[in-house]
Design a protein around this motif. Structure first.
Motif, mmCIF file in Angstrom:
data_model
loop_
_atom_site.group_PDB
_atom_site.id
_atom_site.type_symbol
_atom_site.label_atom_id
_atom_site.label_comp_id
_atom_site.label_asym_id
_atom_site.label_seq_id
_atom_site.Cartn_x
_atom_site.Cartn_y
_atom_site.Cartn_z
ATOM 1 N N LEU A 112 0.836 -1.215 0.000
ATOM 2 C CA LEU A 112 0.000 0.000 0.000
ATOM 3 C C LEU A 112 0.865 1.258 0.000
ATOM 4 O O LEU A 112 0.545 2.241 -0.661
ATOM 5 C CB LEU A 112 -0.892 0.022 1.251
ATOM 6 N N ILE A 113 1.937 1.207 0.750
ATOM 7 C CA ILE A 113 2.852 2.361 0.798
ATOM 8 C C ILE A 113 3.438 2.587 -0.598
ATOM 9 O O ILE A 113 3.494 3.712 -1.086
ATOM 10 C CB ILE A 113 3.965 2.146 1.863
ATOM 11 N N ARG A 114 3.817 1.510 -1.255
ATOM 12 C CA ARG A 114 4.365 1.644 -2.622
ATOM 13 C C ARG A 114 3.353 2.286 -3.562
ATOM 14 O O ARG A 114 3.700 3.086 -4.408
ATOM 15 C CB ARG A 114 4.745 0.260 -3.175
ATOM 16 N N GLN A 115 2.078 1.884 -3.382
ATOM 17 C CA GLN A 115 1.023 2.394 -4.277
ATOM 18 C C GLN A 115 0.690 3.860 -4.014
ATOM 19 O O GLN A 115 0.439 4.618 -4.931
ATOM 20 C CB GLN A 115 -0.275 1.605 -4.053
ATOM 21 N N HIS A 116 0.655 4.226 -2.725
ATOM 22 C CA HIS A 116 0.059 5.522 -2.381
ATOM 23 C C HIS A 116 1.052 6.565 -1.876
ATOM 24 O O HIS A 116 0.643 7.705 -1.656
ATOM 25 C CB HIS A 116 -0.985 5.338 -1.263
ATOM 26 N N ALA A 117 2.281 6.196 -1.617
ATOM 27 C CA ALA A 117 3.141 7.116 -0.872
ATOM 28 C C ALA A 117 4.597 7.037 -1.330
ATOM 29 O O ALA A 117 4.970 6.172 -2.120
ATOM 30 C CB ALA A 117 3.051 6.776 0.618
ATOM 31 N N VAL A 118 5.357 7.961 -0.797
ATOM 32 C CA VAL A 118 6.812 7.896 -0.938
ATOM 33 C C VAL A 118 7.342 7.530 0.445
ATOM 34 O O VAL A 118 6.948 8.138 1.445
ATOM 35 C CB VAL A 118 7.385 9.266 -1.373
ATOM 36 N N SER A 119 8.199 6.522 0.502
ATOM 37 C CA SER A 119 8.698 6.082 1.807
ATOM 38 C C SER A 119 10.115 6.582 2.047
ATOM 39 O O SER A 119 10.946 6.585 1.137
ATOM 40 C CB SER A 119 8.648 4.553 1.897
ATOM 41 N N VAL A 120 10.334 7.015 3.271
ATOM 42 C CA VAL A 120 11.658 7.496 3.669
ATOM 43 C C VAL A 120 12.096 6.702 4.895
ATOM 44 O O VAL A 120 11.421 6.730 5.933
ATOM 45 C CB VAL A 120 11.615 9.003 4.045
ATOM 46 N N THR A 168 16.552 6.672 1.572
ATOM 47 C CA THR A 168 17.168 6.418 2.877
ATOM 48 C C THR A 168 17.895 7.674 3.323
ATOM 49 O O THR A 168 18.654 8.261 2.552
ATOM 50 C CB THR A 168 18.181 5.259 2.778
ATOM 51 N N VAL A 169 17.631 8.094 4.550
ATOM 52 C CA VAL A 169 18.344 9.252 5.102
ATOM 53 C C VAL A 169 18.962 8.823 6.434
ATOM 54 O O VAL A 169 18.267 8.276 7.297
ATOM 55 C CB VAL A 169 17.382 10.449 5.308
ATOM 56 N N ASP A 170 20.258 9.073 6.575
ATOM 57 C CA ASP A 170 20.911 8.708 7.828
ATOM 58 C C ASP A 170 20.616 9.751 8.893
ATOM 59 O O ASP A 170 20.623 10.942 8.634
ATOM 60 C CB ASP A 170 22.419 8.587 7.611
ATOM 61 N N ALA A 181 16.286 18.777 6.977
ATOM 62 C CA ALA A 181 16.758 19.399 5.725
ATOM 63 C C ALA A 181 17.242 18.329 4.754
ATOM 64 O O ALA A 181 17.009 18.413 3.544
ATOM 65 C CB ALA A 181 17.870 20.397 6.036
ATOM 66 N N ARG A 182 17.886 17.306 5.297
ATOM 67 C CA ARG A 182 18.369 16.206 4.435
ATOM 68 C C ARG A 182 17.200 15.464 3.797
ATOM 69 O O ARG A 182 17.262 15.050 2.645
ATOM 70 C CB ARG A 182 19.172 15.203 5.262
ATOM 71 N N VAL A 183 16.146 15.294 4.568
ATOM 72 C CA VAL A 183 14.963 14.613 4.033
ATOM 73 C C VAL A 183 14.361 15.455 2.906
ATOM 74 O O VAL A 183 14.037 14.942 1.828
ATOM 75 C CB VAL A 183 13.918 14.333 5.140
ATOM 76 N N VAL A 184 14.225 16.758 3.143
ATOM 77 C CA VAL A 184 13.650 17.649 2.117
ATOM 78 C C VAL A 184 14.485 17.567 0.844
ATOM 79 O O VAL A 184 13.952 17.440 -0.260
ATOM 80 C CB VAL A 184 13.573 19.112 2.638
#
Ligand code: S3P
Length: 199
Positions: A112-120, A168-170, A181-184
């Motif tokens: 569902l996440i793949r279908q509807h969202a962007v995952s971080v 992926t954000v460390d 800020a890294r996520v953005v």
């Protein structure tokens, strides 16, 4: 809720009247203590969109705390509830959604996440997770045995699956605003976002 006490648990939707700043939900995944709620709230403020904490939604739906759900009904019942709540949230309007640490481990929810969202995936090392979760009793998985050992085992099992996230954000000892800020920055190439303020 120490570091984010001034920000409401689940923020109200964007009431600015303008077009939504987000076209897709952004789901933050990662282990307990990775900072999903902390970064999620900052990210939502920065993008002027609503923030939703899946754990809070589960507690509201159940009328009791996650610790009580585990205690009274067991982990399997919690996972069923988590799957239903995630499905409802993912099918709703775009938000910044902090998932509980186990949500992305469920194949149906991942789909569902793949279908509807962007995952971080907020990836953190064992020391960071152990220190951020220390002395806090609200996470049933860490209440029995040695929490550091439990986290180490969860890293082994879950990190290969979290690695399926879009981004992926460390995250570690950095100030949460730096991580945010890294996520953005990482999101900029993947999803249409409109920044409303630079915090
Ligand atoms: C869990 C993580 C918790 C909560 C529950 C189970 C897990 O959420 O959903 O205690 O399986 O990793 P946080 O990751 O927000 O602490």
């Amino acid at each position: 809720m120490n570091e984010t006490a001034k920000i409401p648990e689940n923020d109200p939707p964007n009431e600015s009247g303008g077009p939504p700043a987000l076209t897709q939900t952004i789901v933050l995944v990662g282990l307990m203590g990775a900072g999903k709620s902390c970064i999620g709230r900052r990210l939502a403020q920065r993008l002027n969109v609503s923030f939703v904490d899946a754990d809070t939604e589960i507690e509201q739906a159940a009328g009791c705390s996650i610790a009580e759900i585990f205690e009274k009904y067991g982990e399997a019942a919690f996972r069923d509830g988590e799957r239903r709540v995630m499905s409802r949230l993912l099918e709703g309007p775009p938000t910044i959604l902090a998932a509980g640490g186990g949500a992305f481990m469920d194949a149906e929810t991942r789909q569902l996440i793949r279908q509807h969202a962007v995952s971080v995936w907020l990836r953190a090392d064992l020391d960071t997770l152990a220190s951020r979760t220390k002395g806090r009793g609200h996470r049933p998985l860490l209440n029995n045995g040695d929490p550091r050992e439990t986290l180490a085992k969860l890293i082994e099992v879950r990190y290969p699956v979290y690695a399926e996230a879009d981004i992926t954000v460390d995250t570690g000892v950095d100030n949460p605003n730096v991580t945010c800020a890294r996520v953005v920055e990482a999101l900029a190439g993947v999803v249409a976002i409109e920044e409303t303020s630079a915090s």
